[in-house]
Design a protein around this motif. Sequence first.
Motif, PDB file in Angstrom:
ATOM      1  N   UNK A 165     -29.850 -23.415  53.069  1.00 54.22           N
ATOM      2  CA  UNK A 165     -31.018 -24.301  53.110  1.00 54.22           C
ATOM      3  C   UNK A 165     -31.720 -24.369  51.765  1.00 54.22           C
ATOM      4  N   UNK A 166     -30.903 -24.449  50.701  1.00 57.23           N
ATOM      5  CA  UNK A 166     -31.455 -24.640  49.363  1.00 57.23           C
ATOM      6  C   UNK A 166     -31.931 -23.375  48.679  1.00 57.23           C
ATOM      7  N   UNK A 167     -31.793 -22.218  49.304  1.00 56.24           N
ATOM      8  CA  UNK A 167     -32.224 -20.968  48.705  1.00 56.24           C
ATOM      9  C   UNK A 167     -31.013 -20.067  48.511  1.00 56.24           C
ATOM     10  N   UNK A 168     -31.068 -19.163  47.506  1.00 56.87           N
ATOM     11  CA  UNK A 168     -29.952 -18.280  47.199  1.00 56.87           C
ATOM     12  C   UNK A 168     -30.378 -16.822  47.320  1.00 56.87           C
ATOM     13  N   UNK A 169     -29.430 -15.983  47.687  1.00 54.88           N
ATOM     14  CA  UNK A 169     -29.687 -14.550  47.747  1.00 54.88           C
ATOM     15  C   UNK A 169     -28.365 -13.805  47.597  1.00 54.88           C
TER      16      UNK A 169
END
Length: 384
Positions: A165-169
């Motif tokens: 959803x557009x976020x990275x980790x």
Amino acid sequence: MRVLVLGGDGYLGWPTALHLSDRGHDTAVLDNLARRGYDRELGVQSLVPIEDLDTRVAAWEEVSGRTIPAYTGDLLDADFVYRVLREFAPDAIVHFAEQRAAPYSMIDREHAVYTQHNNVVGTLNLMYAIAETNPDIHLVKLGTMGEYGTPNIDIEEGWLEVEHNGRKDRMLYPKKPGSFYHLSKVHDSHNLEFGCRIWGMRVTDLNQGVVYGQQTDQTVRDARLATRFDYDAVFGTVLNRFVIQAVLGEPLTVYGAGGQTRGFLDIRDTVECIRLAVENPADAGEFRVFNQMTESYSVSQLAALVAESFAGPVQVEHLENPRVEQAEHYYNVKHTGLVGLGLQPHLLSETLIESMFDIVSANKDRVDPAALLPTVRWQGPLKR
């Protein structure tokens, strides 16, 4: 460097201790001798005769001039663990001291509970002992490639960069273990990563493939230094079974269609991987993961390689697979970390010809053919 090898009487723990000692490290071993008890329980024995731990230690001192102190006790005894860490004061700990067989963990409820309790609680005791006696100790923990299972994507070295959803980790690679034993290793990995994150522990988790071979540069120096060669259907490996069946003139028993693929490495590469990890420690607070394997084969490819390498006729027989696993699957593993530290792998095709057939031929009178047949099934518990 002072290195304590847990499970130092076992198949890999003993040659690892010798390898580290031979390379100049002050090495000690710790073991509760449970592995020898499993043989008595199952009514099997190592194909190659092995000496008791005291004889092994004395033989190594005689051959090398170096001493290896031996501690006999259990990681489930927390007071014992604390005492040994304070007394020996290791810089690094190599942790092999767990029940290591998937089939053993799947025999029944008692064996599943024993495996998880022994492995997970023993490692928790060790974590606390390190944190409370010397948090700077580098723990080299032997995990397994079986933690990952057989996902339909590439297997990274422990960690995965994820975008959602557009976020990275960055997170631990998702696990899909195939037995209660492999599940215990997953629990270990999560507990150890947690210890690094909250206590600043330094941990190298070695996700190891299937190890083959029985000889290292140190064990061949005296017959009393020999390590195990397991071939039974509970603790033995598929490759050891195939080699024995070829030597005895029996069909190679492939479970199912033989499309199950796994990572493999030579025992000489195993002990070298551990040395490299010990001498190049993880940073404080770092949970470092290496995938410890050098080649991958399907079961059918292994059977074909054994048949091609053996100087005689070999037949292949397909049996119903007692395990619950994918018959065919994608398998692509990243394993660059240890190569980057200097590992120069041996190849299975060379080891088969150099030693494995000869080892089996010299000890074939010790084979119990009934022990080669699968006796543990994964289908589920029987109704009472």
